[in-house]
Write an enzyme that holds these catalytic residues in place. Structure first.
Site, PDB file in Angstrom:
ATOM      1  N   ARG A 163      -7.748   2.245  -2.661  1.00 46.20           N
ATOM      2  CA  ARG A 163      -8.565   2.188  -1.450  1.00 46.20           C
ATOM      3  C   ARG A 163      -9.197   3.551  -1.187  1.00 46.20           C
ATOM      4  O   ARG A 163      -8.515   4.584  -1.262  1.00 46.20           O
ATOM      5  CB  ARG A 163      -7.723   1.782  -0.236  1.00 46.20           C
ATOM      6  CG  ARG A 163      -8.599   1.422   0.969  1.00 46.20           C
ATOM      7  CD  ARG A 163      -7.783   1.042   2.185  1.00 46.20           C
ATOM      8  NE  ARG A 163      -8.551   0.178   3.073  1.00 46.20           N
ATOM      9  CZ  ARG A 163      -8.416   0.136   4.394  1.00 46.20           C
ATOM     10  NH1 ARG A 163      -7.540   0.920   5.005  1.00 46.20           N
ATOM     11  NH2 ARG A 163      -9.128  -0.691   5.129  1.00 46.20           N
ATOM     12  N   GLN A 210       0.841  -1.191   0.000  1.00 48.91           N
ATOM     13  CA  GLN A 210       0.000   0.000   0.000  1.00 48.91           C
ATOM     14  C   GLN A 210       0.880   1.247   0.000  1.00 48.91           C
ATOM     15  O   GLN A 210       1.731   1.415   0.883  1.00 48.91           O
ATOM     16  CB  GLN A 210      -0.931   0.061   1.210  1.00 48.91           C
ATOM     17  CG  GLN A 210      -1.930   1.209   1.078  1.00 48.91           C
ATOM     18  CD  GLN A 210      -2.660   1.536   2.358  1.00 48.91           C
ATOM     19  OE1 GLN A 210      -2.043   1.960   3.335  1.00 48.91           O
ATOM     20  NE2 GLN A 210      -3.975   1.368   2.364  1.00 48.91           N
ATOM     21  N   TYR A 247      -5.707  10.955   4.462  1.00 57.06           N
ATOM     22  CA  TYR A 247      -4.349  11.218   3.998  1.00 57.06           C
ATOM     23  C   TYR A 247      -4.377  11.987   2.668  1.00 57.06           C
ATOM     24  O   TYR A 247      -5.425  12.465   2.239  1.00 57.06           O
ATOM     25  CB  TYR A 247      -3.551   9.920   3.933  1.00 57.06           C
ATOM     26  CG  TYR A 247      -3.442   9.257   5.286  1.00 57.06           C
ATOM     27  CD1 TYR A 247      -3.005   9.985   6.403  1.00 57.06           C
ATOM     28  CD2 TYR A 247      -3.823   7.937   5.482  1.00 57.06           C
ATOM     29  CE1 TYR A 247      -2.927   9.400   7.658  1.00 57.06           C
ATOM     30  CE2 TYR A 247      -3.747   7.341   6.738  1.00 57.06           C
ATOM     31  CZ  TYR A 247      -3.301   8.083   7.826  1.00 57.06           C
ATOM     32  OH  TYR A 247      -3.232   7.507   9.072  1.00 57.06           O
TER      33      TYR A 247
END
Length: 356
Positions: free
Chosen positions: A226, A98, A179
């Site tokens: 994601r 990720q 984020y």
């Protein structure tokens, strides 16, 4: 009837089952943000997952937001991850890295050479942040210039290529949890007036361009994204969630990605999840809102067609052989929150398996 224990093909990556290990920050990287022998042991223990998605890995120096997290932007980091991917593959598993750029979530004490966290706009998130020097208030990030936005996109593509060099089966772009990617998506953290801000079309542009660059670099069949619609982590406040995420998924749909990974922030998001599933022709991995004490119930979401794969966080952290435990109906180890971040083997590689 399809079950979570049946295999699935993710655009060419064959998974033994439909149970994934969700990404979880553990803050146990070695010197220079490298993976360690303990990292390899941790992930290899969990190789019975159909797919492992690693903890967030920073694609650049300034992308680091937490202490002792690993990267994929130096030769040493790339070499260190090879021991992890080799161990997982030797155990029969599949593993994606990720890529996580934390943006404004971080602190200058975590960064070298006078760097400060960056974001789409110079707007600080609320609250304090853990650092090696203790809790510190989050700072106002430096707004990325137009050329720097492009450079950050290139950083993600370079880190994705590094991931493949390190032996990963693919990468997941982290567009969730407050984020950098989600900071661009949300109007309260993105007040830009250029091509990267303002309208929904402009605010999704960074996410779309990152995904396109990664897919161009390593192949769409090895790229996932994601997202966590309506997630308020990191002081995110989305006022147009449905419009934002439907536009985003419509924009990436033609690329032919390996999967879309949806993290449900609340029970009220399920209707949007189902809509996004209809819009996306690839595999849907779902980190369902039921994850946690009622996590086993989420397996039914594969059976009824809500998702193709179910991802688990804390249950996988505490149960290295989670697929076997789910099939047997338990028992399940309880996760020790005191050992989630930092430290050594305790709370990391010492959770017992059913046969341990």
């Amino acid at each position: 009837m399809t079950t979570a224990f049946d295999p699935i093909d993710l655009a060419g990556t064959r998974l033994a089952n439909r149970i994934a290990m969700a990404p979880m920050t553990r803050s146990r990287a070695g010197e220079g943000g490298t993976a360690t022998e303990l990292t390899a042991e941790y992930y290899a223990q969990r190789a019975s997952a159909g797919l492992i998605i690693t903890e967030g890995v920073q694609p650049s120096v300034v992308g680091q937001g937490y202490p002792w997290t690993p990267g994929l932007h130096s030769a040493e980091q790339v070499a260190s991850w090879r021991k992890v991917t080799d161990a997982v593959h030797a155990a029969g598993g599949r593993i994606f890295a990720q890529l996580m750029h934390t943006g404004r979530i971080g602190h200058p004490v975590l960064l070298p050479d006078g760097l400060v966290p960056v974001g789409p706009s110079a707007i600080a998130a609320e609250g304090a942040h853990f650092t090696p020097e203790g809790m510190k208030d989050l700072v106002t990030p430096r707004e990325l210039t137009g050329p720097e936005v492009r450079a950050t996109i290139a950083d993600h593509a370079a880190a994705a290529r590094n991931a493949i060099e390190a032996g990963f089966d693919g990468v997941e772009v982290h567009g969730a949890n407050g984020y950098l990617v989600q900071q661009f998506l949300a109007a309260n953290s993105n007040r830009r007036t250029d091509e990267w801000g303002g309208s929904v079309e402009n605010r999704i542009r960074f996410a779309v361009e990152v995904v396109k660059a990664v897919a161009a670099g390593i192949g769409a069949e090895r790229t996932g994204l994601r997202i966590s619609p309506a997630n308020t982590l990191g002081s995110i406040a989305e006022t147009d969630t449905e419009a934002t995420y439907t536009a985003l998924v419509d924009a990436i749909e033609p690329l032919g990605l390996a999967y879309l990974h949806v993290m449900e922030a609340s029970s009220g998001i399920r209707e949007l999840t189902l809509d996004l599933r209809k819009r996306f022709s690839g595999a849907l991995i779902l980190n369902a809102f039921t994850d946690g004490p009622t996590g086993p119930d989420a397996l039914a979401l594969v059976e009824d067609g809500t998702a193709d794969v179910i991802s688990y966080g804390q249950l996988f952290l505490a149960n290295p052989d989670l697929p076997a435990r789910l099939k047997a109906g338990g028992p399940f180890n309880a996760a020790d929150r005191a050992t989630f971040y930092g430290g050594g083997a305790k709370g990391y590689t010492d959770y017992p398996a059913l046969t341990g």
